[in-house]
Write a protein that holds these residues in place. Structure first.
Motif, mmCIF file in Angstrom:
data_model
loop_
_atom_site.group_PDB
_atom_site.id
_atom_site.type_symbol
_atom_site.label_atom_id
_atom_site.label_comp_id
_atom_site.label_asym_id
_atom_site.label_seq_id
_atom_site.Cartn_x
_atom_site.Cartn_y
_atom_site.Cartn_z
ATOM 1 N N VAL A 104 0.462 -1.183 0.344
ATOM 2 C CA VAL A 104 -0.030 -0.063 -0.026
ATOM 3 C C VAL A 104 1.237 0.996 -0.079
ATOM 4 O O VAL A 104 0.559 1.936 -0.766
ATOM 5 N N MET A 105 2.047 1.407 0.735
ATOM 6 C CA MET A 105 3.029 2.935 0.860
ATOM 7 C C MET A 105 3.664 2.574 -0.427
ATOM 8 O O MET A 105 4.238 3.592 -0.854
ATOM 9 N N ILE A 106 3.881 1.166 -1.141
ATOM 10 C CA ILE A 106 5.024 1.477 -2.364
ATOM 11 C C ILE A 106 3.736 2.307 -3.308
ATOM 12 O O ILE A 106 4.185 2.765 -4.136
ATOM 13 N N SER A 107 2.586 1.398 -3.362
ATOM 14 C CA SER A 107 1.883 1.680 -5.084
ATOM 15 C C SER A 107 1.399 3.734 -4.684
ATOM 16 O O SER A 107 1.693 4.434 -5.259
ATOM 17 N N GLN A 108 0.803 3.872 -2.860
ATOM 18 C CA GLN A 108 1.183 5.410 -2.995
ATOM 19 C C GLN A 108 2.198 6.105 -3.406
ATOM 20 O O GLN A 108 1.894 7.531 -3.762
ATOM 21 N N GLY A 109 3.371 5.773 -3.179
ATOM 22 C CA GLY A 109 4.649 6.401 -2.778
ATOM 23 C C GLY A 109 4.765 6.215 -4.915
ATOM 24 O O GLY A 109 5.473 7.820 -5.233
ATOM 25 N N ILE A 110 4.421 5.157 -5.243
ATOM 26 C CA ILE A 110 4.482 5.478 -6.812
ATOM 27 C C ILE A 110 3.385 6.209 -7.445
ATOM 28 O O ILE A 110 4.048 7.174 -8.556
ATOM 29 N N GLN A 111 2.501 6.567 -7.216
ATOM 30 C CA GLN A 111 0.991 7.283 -7.580
ATOM 31 C C GLN A 111 1.502 8.405 -6.742
ATOM 32 O O GLN A 111 1.422 9.968 -8.096
ATOM 33 N N GLN A 112 2.013 8.941 -6.614
ATOM 34 C CA GLN A 112 2.094 10.817 -5.280
ATOM 35 C C GLN A 112 4.308 11.088 -6.341
ATOM 36 O O GLN A 112 3.856 12.024 -6.802
ATOM 37 N N THR A 113 5.091 10.164 -6.626
ATOM 38 C CA THR A 113 5.687 10.580 -7.352
ATOM 39 C C THR A 113 4.942 10.806 -8.626
ATOM 40 O O THR A 113 5.358 12.292 -9.318
ATOM 41 N N SER A 114 5.253 9.814 -9.629
ATOM 42 C CA SER A 114 3.633 10.211 -10.730
ATOM 43 C C SER A 114 3.416 11.509 -11.400
ATOM 44 O O SER A 114 3.150 12.567 -11.672
ATOM 45 N N ALA A 115 2.629 11.624 -10.303
ATOM 46 C CA ALA A 115 1.689 12.594 -9.872
ATOM 47 C C ALA A 115 2.167 14.140 -10.195
ATOM 48 O O ALA A 115 1.467 15.158 -10.460
ATOM 49 N N PHE A 116 3.314 14.218 -9.392
ATOM 50 C CA PHE A 116 3.919 14.946 -8.959
ATOM 51 C C PHE A 116 4.749 15.470 -10.592
ATOM 52 O O PHE A 116 4.856 16.820 -11.298
ATOM 53 N N PHE A 117 5.796 15.344 -10.983
ATOM 54 C CA PHE A 117 6.094 15.059 -12.602
ATOM 55 C C PHE A 117 5.275 14.759 -13.441
ATOM 56 O O PHE A 117 5.542 15.087 -14.349
ATOM 57 N N HIS A 118 4.024 14.040 -12.925
ATOM 58 C CA HIS A 118 3.789 14.167 -14.480
ATOM 59 C C HIS A 118 3.784 13.225 -15.816
ATOM 60 O O HIS A 118 3.968 13.565 -16.697
ATOM 61 N N GLU A 119 4.515 12.431 -14.754
ATOM 62 C CA GLU A 119 5.196 11.335 -16.077
ATOM 63 C C GLU A 119 5.007 9.456 -14.813
ATOM 64 O O GLU A 119 5.514 9.904 -13.366
ATOM 65 N N PRO A 120 4.835 8.722 -16.030
ATOM 66 C CA PRO A 120 5.029 7.227 -14.854
ATOM 67 C C PRO A 120 6.411 6.883 -14.474
ATOM 68 O O PRO A 120 7.278 8.164 -15.526
ATOM 69 N N PHE A 121 6.604 6.218 -13.919
ATOM 70 C CA PHE A 121 7.586 5.682 -13.705
ATOM 71 C C PHE A 121 8.301 5.068 -15.206
ATOM 72 O O PHE A 121 7.445 4.200 -15.557
ATOM 73 N N SER A 122 9.856 5.439 -15.557
ATOM 74 C CA SER A 122 9.610 4.808 -17.369
ATOM 75 C C SER A 122 10.276 3.070 -17.717
ATOM 76 O O SER A 122 10.262 3.295 -18.300
ATOM 77 N N GLN A 123 10.640 2.359 -16.404
ATOM 78 C CA GLN A 123 11.512 1.264 -16.010
ATOM 79 C C GLN A 123 10.676 0.612 -15.129
ATOM 80 O O GLN A 123 10.391 1.283 -13.983
ATOM 81 N N PRO A 124 10.838 -0.403 -15.464
ATOM 82 C CA PRO A 124 10.027 -1.802 -14.426
ATOM 83 C C PRO A 124 11.603 -1.336 -13.103
ATOM 84 O O PRO A 124 12.117 -1.247 -13.672
ATOM 85 N N PHE A 125 11.225 -1.321 -12.198
ATOM 86 C CA PHE A 125 12.106 -2.226 -11.020
ATOM 87 C C PHE A 125 12.112 -2.492 -9.976
ATOM 88 O O PHE A 125 11.120 -3.285 -9.498
ATOM 89 N N ASP A 126 12.996 -3.422 -9.089
ATOM 90 C CA ASP A 126 13.080 -4.136 -8.185
ATOM 91 C C ASP A 126 12.673 -3.139 -6.381
ATOM 92 O O ASP A 126 13.731 -2.641 -6.157
ATOM 93 N N VAL A 127 12.273 -4.031 -6.038
ATOM 94 C CA VAL A 127 11.346 -3.621 -4.258
ATOM 95 C C VAL A 127 12.625 -5.016 -3.476
ATOM 96 O O VAL A 127 12.034 -6.146 -3.591
ATOM 97 N N TYR A 128 13.498 -4.902 -2.614
ATOM 98 C CA TYR A 128 14.197 -5.492 -1.917
ATOM 99 C C TYR A 128 13.574 -5.369 -0.445
ATOM 100 O O TYR A 128 13.914 -4.108 0.224
ATOM 101 N N ILE A 129 12.747 -6.280 0.317
ATOM 102 C CA ILE A 129 12.204 -5.957 1.705
ATOM 103 C C ILE A 129 13.684 -6.879 2.363
ATOM 104 O O ILE A 129 13.310 -8.063 2.317
#
Ligand SMILES: [Zn+2]
Length: 260
Positions: free
Chosen positions: A50-75
């Protein structure tokens, strides 16, 4: 920010959209990213997602651009796992993290010590401080986004712009909070601030200093220009792009902060 390269010794399993498991890491594929975690952290993964999705949305909305590449998240289940990754990624086999270090982000990867462990394994962070936890995760996702728009995806060849990279993450994630701004304004009144941008990302005011400078750049030059600044690699290029000098930029930032 920080650096990347291969991580630990694991084998990515084959999966068909569900969960796959190799010797230690389990993997889930999500929109934009894959998440890797170990068995003990599995119950908390839905909350982290939930927090990762929120962070992705917030970042994309700020720059009006989606993330341009897939990435990995390690917990990472503990500090040993996080440190061994950083030792490998940064080519620093002796590296031992400070207690406040819990995450890093570059274009291809976000490394995060499981937030659930922060209360016992970290200092300065508490998992139940949900706003700060969200902001920290968003901060690292801004580094991921930034790295995807930067000629050096792991920020290994930047010169004099640590403050810009960190300030971008601080400002976009919402870490320019009132208490940090008040502390910067107090230091301004006492004339107790660094005279060069190179020193903004240092000391206890580093979040407020770097974040407020990026806040000022956004205010003065606009969001489109700030987006273009993501590709800047050195201070000389930045000042040239903005048509200003370091003393002039510092003076204008000072006036902006005084009027806040
Ligand atoms: Zn950072």
């Amino acid at each position: 920010m920080n650096h990347l390269v291969p991580c630990l010794s694991f084998v990515v399993g084959f999966w068909t959209g569900g969960i796959s498991q190799n010797s230690t890491w389990m993997t889930e594929q999500h929109d934009h990213f894959r998440i890797f975690f170990q068995a003990n952290d599995r119950p908390d993964i839905p909350d982290y997602l939930v927090m990762i999705s929120q962070g992705i949305q917030q970042t994309s909305a700020f720059f009006h651009e989606p993330f341009s590449q897939p990435f990995d998240v390690y917990i990472h289940p503990n500090r040993l796992s996080l440190d061994s990754t950083w030792q490998s990624d940064w080519g620093m086999p002796e590296f031992q993290s400070e207690c406040w270090m819990v995450a890093s982000g570059v274009a291809a990867k976000l490394d995060l010590m499981a937030p659930r462990t922060w209360d016992s394994l970290a200092c300065e962070h508490r998992y139940d401080d949900s706003l700060s936890t969200q902001q920290l995760i968003t901060h690292e996702l801004v580094h991921v986004f930034h790295g995807q728009h930067h000629p050096s995806p792991d920020f290994s060849t930047i010169n004099g712009i640590d403050w810009l990279i960190e300030g971008m993450a601080v400002f976009v994630s919402g870490q320019c909070d009132p208490s940090r701004m008040v502390a910067v304004k107090e230091a301004l009144r006492e004339n107790n601030l660094p005279g060069h941008l190179a020193d903004f990302w240092s000391g206890k005011l580093r979040y407020g200093l770097s974040g407020s400078m990026v806040m000022y750049l956004d205010h003065r030059y606009g969001r489109d220009q700030l987006y273009r600044m993501l590709a800047i690699t050195d201070l000389t290029s930045l000042l040239s792009e903005l048509g200003t000098t370091e003393p002039k930029l510092l003076e204008e930032w000072r006036k902006y902060m005084e009027q806040m």
